[in-house]
Design an enzyme around this catalytic site. Sequence first.
Site, PDB file in Angstrom:
ATOM      1  CG  ASP A 108      47.935  36.367  38.233  1.00 41.55           C
ATOM      2  OD1 ASP A 108      47.009  36.676  38.996  1.00 41.55           O
ATOM      3  OD2 ASP A 108      47.903  35.396  37.450  1.00 41.55           O
TER       4      ASP A 108
HETATM    5  N1  URA Z   1      44.464  35.470  34.115  1.00 42.06           N
HETATM    6  C1  URA Z   1      45.559  35.049  34.791  1.00 42.06           C
HETATM    7  O1  URA Z   1      45.786  33.869  34.944  1.00 42.06           O
HETATM    8  N2  URA Z   1      46.372  35.994  35.300  1.00 42.06           N
HETATM    9  C2  URA Z   1      46.194  37.321  35.132  1.00 42.06           C
HETATM   10  O2  URA Z   1      47.011  38.124  35.602  1.00 42.06           O
HETATM   11  C3  URA Z   1      45.058  37.742  34.423  1.00 42.06           C
HETATM   12  C4  URA Z   1      44.204  36.796  33.914  1.00 42.06           C
END
Ligand code: URA
Length: 245
Positions: A108
């Site tokens: 993310d």
């Molecule tokens: N899970 C999440 O919620 N975000 C990420 O960036 C990676 C795994």
Amino acid sequence: MQHRPMKLYHALQSQGFGTRKVCVARVRAGEVAVNGEVCDDPEARVDPARLELTLDGVAWAYREKAYVLMHKPAGYECSHHASHHPSVFALLPPPLVQRGVQCVGRLDQDSTGLLLLSDDGQFIHRMTSPKKGVAKVYRAVCAEPVSDAMLDALRSGVQLNDEPAPIAALACERLDERSLRLTLAEGKYHQVKRMVGATGNRVERLHREAIGLFTLPADLPPGGWRWLETDDLKQLEQSWPSAMS
Ligand code: URA
């Protein structure tokens, strides 16, 4: 690895230095050195097995496929068409982007840590296929204290919206009052945040420490990248549960 001689302009093109026309023009302009010596013949035959190209003062070893790791900083999107934040691809040299490297499992925008990138479709598939179940290790800082009940729920499985069955962490441990380390076999959208959310807590910061047996190097600062070398790739190729058992 390819060992057959190839034309210089073709070698340049394959490494992301532009279209055929651009590569031919750069060689003719004397901008390219081959193993340390300027070569102005675009059709000159070069041996990719021992080929170092120098352009703009930067030396590039020929690589048939690109395998790269990055310490993703917060505030960057894992997309070529980033909309609200800069793209992680802006942190790479243009030839790597031009040759089409893709993220091997996204993080993310606000997550940090180990990100792999490659232009080898089969490698990307092997690393991300749900059937392979390569483990991803995350460290999460939560808004509320990490309770025993929360750890139990993550270990035994939590129900996420749109999922047919509860999903369990492969491993889960408390690191301090509000932090935990979580190992997942899947790579579903926002998976850590949704799993922690399903326990009634919330992720405030998320960092990926490792993919399979491969750990983010401690000396690589946020925003930094480096090539994955043969030993790194061997370690990644040993990361499937069948190989690890
Ligand atoms: N899970 C999440 O919620 N975000 C990420 O960036 C990676 C795994």
